[in-house]
Write an enzyme that holds these catalytic residues in place. Sequence first.
Site, mmCIF file in Angstrom:
data_model
loop_
_atom_site.group_PDB
_atom_site.id
_atom_site.type_symbol
_atom_site.label_atom_id
_atom_site.label_comp_id
_atom_site.label_asym_id
_atom_site.label_seq_id
_atom_site.Cartn_x
_atom_site.Cartn_y
_atom_site.Cartn_z
ATOM 1 N N ASN A 12 -10.174 0.137 -0.257
ATOM 2 C CA ASN A 12 -8.699 -0.043 -0.285
ATOM 3 C C ASN A 12 -7.963 -0.681 -1.591
ATOM 4 O O ASN A 12 -8.383 -1.674 -1.723
ATOM 5 C CB ASN A 12 -8.149 -0.829 0.990
ATOM 6 C CG ASN A 12 -6.623 -0.748 1.143
ATOM 7 O OD1 ASN A 12 -5.892 -0.397 0.271
ATOM 8 N ND2 ASN A 12 -6.331 -1.365 2.180
ATOM 9 N N HIS B 216 -3.419 7.475 1.953
ATOM 10 C CA HIS B 216 -3.800 6.222 1.574
ATOM 11 C C HIS B 216 -5.226 5.948 2.101
ATOM 12 O O HIS B 216 -5.314 6.025 3.221
ATOM 13 C CB HIS B 216 -2.654 5.199 2.228
ATOM 14 C CG HIS B 216 -3.064 3.756 2.020
ATOM 15 N ND1 HIS B 216 -3.802 3.120 0.748
ATOM 16 C CD2 HIS B 216 -3.184 2.615 2.880
ATOM 17 C CE1 HIS B 216 -4.101 2.028 0.957
ATOM 18 N NE2 HIS B 216 -3.714 1.682 2.061
ATOM 19 N N CYS C 111 0.956 -1.142 0.002
ATOM 20 C CA CYS C 111 -0.008 -0.117 0.126
ATOM 21 C C CYS C 111 0.694 1.351 0.009
ATOM 22 O O CYS C 111 0.332 2.263 -0.377
ATOM 23 C CB CYS C 111 -1.099 -0.099 1.237
ATOM 24 S SG CYS C 111 -2.047 -1.659 1.140
#
Length: 325
Positions: A282, A252, A115
Amino acid sequence: MTTRRAVITGTGHYLPERVVENSWFEDKLDTSDEWIRTRTGIERRHFAAEGETTGDLGIRAGRAALDKAGLRPEDLDGIVLATSTPDLTFPAVATIVQSGLGMTRGFAFDVQAVCAGFVFALANADALIRSGQADRLLVIGSETFSRIMDWSDRSTCVLFGDGAGAVVLEAQEGKGDNSDRGILACDMNSDGQYRELLYVDGGVSTTGTAGQLRMQGNLVFRHAVEKLTKTAHAALDKAGLAPADVDWLVPHQANLRIISATAQKMGLPMEKVVLTVADHGNTSAASIPLALSVANDEGRFKPGDLLVTEAIGGGLSWGSAILRW
């Protein structure tokens, strides 16, 4: 004395056509739309179609960013692509995107920091431009996380989605201080002792399979808020700036509670935070460039605005970048 800066001159993104609302999970798992929204802030996400690859998504996002920058593929010196869900073991997805765009010169390579991948890719691209190795780069985050989900695990499979985002970075001369446009500072970190908190249980040299995602969510949450706050402050310090100087936090997009807690620790109101987690879920390395592109399309960034991007992912790996629009 002037300084070469890597300035964002174009943004683009692509989301697969299939939209999956939270209600889709209700007859498959012991979960509900309310449970998912309350704990994550996610309402829906996009899943790639059968046969639609990480490379396909990256090509679409890359084209959009080039169009915004008014450039052609042959104007680029290279592509840096962040992903944890590559099309093939090799070659790099970046080379697949390179071919798909019709770019036959320059270089293309992948960065893998889960990520945090886009922040790491941005830092690498910034270094290439600052050193004179490149003048124009396409930096992409592209993921098809739906391909590594355990659909029986309600704690993970409801969280992730597919998508791609891209930015064009071009070299411009700056004065060498923090009033310059472009990337002003980056901060990168990792600590492999925490790798079992978030990982995929497969790989070429272990199982010979792609594997499925495993996560200890509560522990990741605790690390996330602390480490994201620290990395943002570290990058701001490198740039000689403070949270009070920040116009936008572009985090993020993993979990609304993590984003809110991090913003609070930085002393930033939620009005200064770009949020796309409700609509995208996500998307790992794609989440920051997706958020940048969506916010830019909405006209939210003004010339001279100071942006902070930060992310944490498997590894654990985490980092941040400070840039002036």
